[in-house]
Design a protein around this motif. Structure first.
Motif, PDB file in Angstrom:
ATOM      1  N   PRO A   1       0.774  -1.237   0.000  1.00 28.67           N
ATOM      2  CA  PRO A   1       0.000   0.000   0.000  1.00 28.67           C
ATOM      3  C   PRO A   1       0.808   1.292   0.000  1.00 28.67           C
ATOM      4  CG  PRO A   1       0.035  -0.915   2.198  1.00 28.67           C
ATOM      5  CD  PRO A   1       0.729  -1.902   1.296  1.00 28.67           C
ATOM      6  N   TRP A   2       2.085   1.248   0.401  1.00 27.62           N
ATOM      7  CA  TRP A   2       2.805   2.489   0.681  1.00 27.62           C
ATOM      8  C   TRP A   2       3.727   2.917  -0.447  1.00 27.62           C
ATOM      9  CZ3 TRP A   2       0.248   4.533   4.337  1.00 27.62           C
ATOM     10  CH2 TRP A   2      -0.329   3.734   5.322  1.00 27.62           C
ATOM     11  N   ALA A   3       3.790   4.228  -0.658  1.00 30.54           N
ATOM     12  CA  ALA A   3       4.746   4.819  -1.592  1.00 30.54           C
ATOM     13  C   ALA A   3       6.149   4.676  -0.994  1.00 30.54           C
ATOM     14  CB  ALA A   3       4.403   6.291  -1.820  1.00 30.54           C
ATOM     15  N   ALA A   4       7.152   5.073  -1.748  1.00 37.89           N
ATOM     16  CA  ALA A   4       8.541   4.914  -1.321  1.00 37.89           C
ATOM     17  C   ALA A   4       8.834   5.600   0.011  1.00 37.89           C
ATOM     18  CB  ALA A   4       9.481   5.450  -2.404  1.00 37.89           C
ATOM     19  N   ASP A   5       8.118   6.678   0.338  1.00 41.57           N
ATOM     20  CA  ASP A   5       8.359   7.383   1.601  1.00 41.57           C
ATOM     21  C   ASP A   5       7.730   6.682   2.806  1.00 41.57           C
ATOM     22  OD1 ASP A   5       5.646   7.925   1.335  1.00 41.57           O
ATOM     23  OD2 ASP A   5       5.903  10.093   1.234  1.00 41.57           O
ATOM     24  N   GLU A   6       6.996   5.603   2.550  1.00 40.45           N
ATOM     25  CA  GLU A   6       6.321   4.795   3.571  1.00 40.45           C
ATOM     26  C   GLU A   6       5.360   5.611   4.442  1.00 40.45           C
ATOM     27  OE1 GLU A   6       8.674   1.974   5.677  1.00 40.45           O
ATOM     28  OE2 GLU A   6       9.843   1.436   3.909  1.00 40.45           O
ATOM     29  N   ARG A   7       4.885   6.696   3.897  1.00 42.11           N
ATOM     30  CA  ARG A   7       3.916   7.544   4.597  1.00 42.11           C
ATOM     31  C   ARG A   7       2.668   7.757   3.758  1.00 42.11           C
ATOM     32  NH1 ARG A   7       2.072  10.937   8.044  1.00 42.11           N
ATOM     33  NH2 ARG A   7       1.691  13.115   7.651  1.00 42.11           N
ATOM     34  N   HIS A   8       2.851   7.872   2.461  1.00 44.13           N
ATOM     35  CA  HIS A   8       1.726   8.112   1.562  1.00 44.13           C
ATOM     36  C   HIS A   8       1.254   6.818   0.917  1.00 44.13           C
ATOM     37  CE1 HIS A   8       3.523  12.115   2.009  1.00 44.13           C
ATOM     38  NE2 HIS A   8       2.263  12.516   1.928  1.00 44.13           N
ATOM     39  N   VAL A   9      -0.044   6.759   0.682  1.00 38.33           N
ATOM     40  CA  VAL A   9      -0.651   5.575   0.077  1.00 38.33           C
ATOM     41  C   VAL A   9      -0.435   5.624  -1.437  1.00 38.33           C
ATOM     42  CG1 VAL A   9      -2.812   4.305  -0.201  1.00 38.33           C
ATOM     43  CG2 VAL A   9      -2.356   5.520   1.936  1.00 38.33           C
ATOM     44  N   ARG A  10       0.000   4.494  -2.000  1.00 43.16           N
ATOM     45  CA  ARG A  10       0.223   4.420  -3.450  1.00 43.16           C
ATOM     46  C   ARG A  10      -1.083   4.611  -4.218  1.00 43.16           C
ATOM     47  NH1 ARG A  10       1.645  -0.909  -4.450  1.00 43.16           N
ATOM     48  NH2 ARG A  10       1.813  -0.372  -6.632  1.00 43.16           N
ATOM     49  N   ARG A  11      -0.974   5.128  -5.409  1.00 42.82           N
ATOM     50  CA  ARG A  11      -2.128   5.392  -6.274  1.00 42.82           C
ATOM     51  C   ARG A  11      -2.964   4.127  -6.464  1.00 42.82           C
ATOM     52  NH1 ARG A  11      -4.973   9.411  -6.957  1.00 42.82           N
ATOM     53  NH2 ARG A  11      -6.685   8.014  -6.933  1.00 42.82           N
ATOM     54  N   GLU A  12      -2.325   2.980  -6.643  1.00 46.62           N
ATOM     55  CA  GLU A  12      -3.050   1.722  -6.837  1.00 46.62           C
ATOM     56  C   GLU A  12      -3.871   1.358  -5.598  1.00 46.62           C
ATOM     57  OE1 GLU A  12       0.515   1.917  -9.445  1.00 46.62           O
ATOM     58  OE2 GLU A  12       0.243   2.135  -7.285  1.00 46.62           O
ATOM     59  N   ALA A  13      -3.327   1.641  -4.433  1.00 47.71           N
ATOM     60  CA  ALA A  13      -4.063   1.366  -3.197  1.00 47.71           C
ATOM     61  C   ALA A  13      -5.267   2.303  -3.073  1.00 47.71           C
ATOM     62  CB  ALA A  13      -3.141   1.508  -1.991  1.00 47.71           C
ATOM     63  N   VAL A  14      -5.064   3.564  -3.425  1.00 43.16           N
ATOM     64  CA  VAL A  14      -6.176   4.528  -3.410  1.00 43.16           C
ATOM     65  C   VAL A  14      -7.263   4.077  -4.381  1.00 43.16           C
ATOM     66  CG1 VAL A  14      -6.868   6.907  -3.941  1.00 43.16           C
ATOM     67  CG2 VAL A  14      -4.742   6.467  -2.684  1.00 43.16           C
ATOM     68  N   ASP A  15      -6.864   3.609  -5.549  1.00 42.79           N
ATOM     69  CA  ASP A  15      -7.835   3.104  -6.526  1.00 42.79           C
ATOM     70  C   ASP A  15      -8.633   1.940  -5.940  1.00 42.79           C
ATOM     71  OD1 ASP A  15      -6.946   5.003  -8.334  1.00 42.79           O
ATOM     72  OD2 ASP A  15      -5.733   3.586  -9.505  1.00 42.79           O
ATOM     73  N   GLY A  16      -7.960   1.060  -5.184  1.00 38.01           N
ATOM     74  CA  GLY A  16      -8.651  -0.059  -4.548  1.00 38.01           C
ATOM     75  C   GLY A  16      -9.644   0.415  -3.495  1.00 38.01           C
ATOM     76  N   VAL A  17      -9.251   1.413  -2.725  1.00 39.54           N
ATOM     77  CA  VAL A  17     -10.140   1.983  -1.715  1.00 39.54           C
ATOM     78  C   VAL A  17     -11.358   2.612  -2.388  1.00 39.54           C
ATOM     79  CG1 VAL A  17     -10.365   3.821   0.017  1.00 39.54           C
ATOM     80  CG2 VAL A  17      -8.348   2.340   0.028  1.00 39.54           C
ATOM     81  N   MET A  18     -11.123   3.359  -3.445  1.00 39.09           N
ATOM     82  CA  MET A  18     -12.246   4.016  -4.125  1.00 39.09           C
ATOM     83  C   MET A  18     -13.159   3.001  -4.818  1.00 39.09           C
ATOM     84  SD  MET A  18     -11.844   6.930  -3.026  1.00 39.09           S
ATOM     85  CE  MET A  18     -13.336   7.540  -3.770  1.00 39.09           C
ATOM     86  N   GLY A  19     -12.590   1.921  -5.322  1.00 33.53           N
ATOM     87  CA  GLY A  19     -13.409   0.852  -5.897  1.00 33.53           C
ATOM     88  C   GLY A  19     -14.312   0.224  -4.847  1.00 33.53           C
ATOM     89  N   LEU A  20     -13.769   0.017  -3.649  1.00 37.73           N
ATOM     90  CA  LEU A  20     -14.578  -0.519  -2.554  1.00 37.73           C
ATOM     91  C   LEU A  20     -15.680   0.466  -2.162  1.00 37.73           C
ATOM     92  CD1 LEU A  20     -15.152  -2.702  -0.436  1.00 37.73           C
ATOM     93  CD2 LEU A  20     -13.414  -1.594   1.026  1.00 37.73           C
ATOM     94  N   PHE A  21     -15.333   1.737  -2.091  1.00 35.09           N
ATOM     95  CA  PHE A  21     -16.336   2.760  -1.759  1.00 35.09           C
ATOM     96  C   PHE A  21     -17.480   2.727  -2.776  1.00 35.09           C
ATOM     97  CE2 PHE A  21     -18.362   6.873  -1.746  1.00 35.09           C
ATOM     98  CZ  PHE A  21     -18.456   7.171  -0.394  1.00 35.09           C
ATOM     99  N   GLU A  22     -17.123   2.641  -4.043  1.00 36.47           N
ATOM    100  CA  GLU A  22     -18.144   2.594  -5.091  1.00 36.47           C
ATOM    101  C   GLU A  22     -19.047   1.377  -4.923  1.00 36.47           C
ATOM    102  OE1 GLU A  22     -18.544   2.697  -9.958  1.00 36.47           O
ATOM    103  OE2 GLU A  22     -16.579   2.986  -9.030  1.00 36.47           O
ATOM    104  N   LYS A  23     -18.471   0.213  -4.638  1.00 37.02           N
ATOM    105  CA  LYS A  23     -19.276  -0.998  -4.437  1.00 37.02           C
ATOM    106  C   LYS A  23     -20.213  -0.871  -3.247  1.00 37.02           C
ATOM    107  CE  LYS A  23     -16.041  -4.276  -6.459  1.00 37.02           C
ATOM    108  NZ  LYS A  23     -15.060  -5.336  -6.191  1.00 37.02           N
ATOM    109  N   MET A  24     -19.735  -0.218  -2.196  1.00 35.19           N
ATOM    110  CA  MET A  24     -20.525  -0.131  -0.972  1.00 35.19           C
ATOM    111  C   MET A  24     -21.582   0.980  -1.005  1.00 35.19           C
ATOM    112  SD  MET A  24     -17.617  -0.748   1.984  1.00 35.19           S
ATOM    113  CE  MET A  24     -18.797  -0.667   3.352  1.00 35.19           C
TER     114      MET A  24
END
Length: 127
Positions: free
Chosen positions: A96-119
């Motif tokens: 889930p984490w970008a190289a800085d290990e603080r920010h969420v990677r774009r792919e992880a955000v896409d997964g979160v938003m896909g779940l939000f859409e389903k729910m």
């Protein structure tokens, strides 16, 4: 010297009371309001409580308190829903984490938003 800001940790009960107060104000203006609450997976970058606990410990405590408060708030109110963005990133995303290990990677955000859409998004109601 006095300050308008006090650095302290809110309890579960204080967080629930703040959420409830916010919802009560909003519903006084819109009684049909529906609300989705979530806990951000993004860790704390620092803490004002550094003398008492490390930022890693502070992050875990903060997220735990907020998660319990969110659940109590949802349980106490109709048309208030919990969205598991924290859980999706922390437990259901392989990297889930970008190289800085603080920010969420774009792919992880896409997964979160896909779940939000389903729910929460009905078919045919896209903006």
């Amino acid at each position: 010297c006095s300050s308008l800001v006090e650095h302290r940790e809110l309890s579960v009960e204080e967080n629930v009371a703040e959420l409830q107060g916010m919802l009560d104000v909003w519903r006084s203006q819109n009684s049909g309001l529906k609300l989705v609450v979530s806990v951000s997976p993004v860790p704390l970058g620092a803490t004002f409580m550094g003398a008492e606990r490390h930022v890693v410990e502070a992050t875990c405590l903060s997220k735990s308190v907020l998660r319990v408060a969110a659940q109590q708030f949802v349980n106490a109110n109709s048309d208030v829903f919990y969205f598991p963005s924290f859980e999706k990133v922390m437990y259901c995303t392989k990297e889930p984490w970008a190289a800085d290990e603080r920010h969420v990677r774009r792919e992880a955000v896409d997964g979160v938003m896909g779940l939000f859409e389903k729910m929460f998004v009905r078919e045919g109601c896209r903006i």
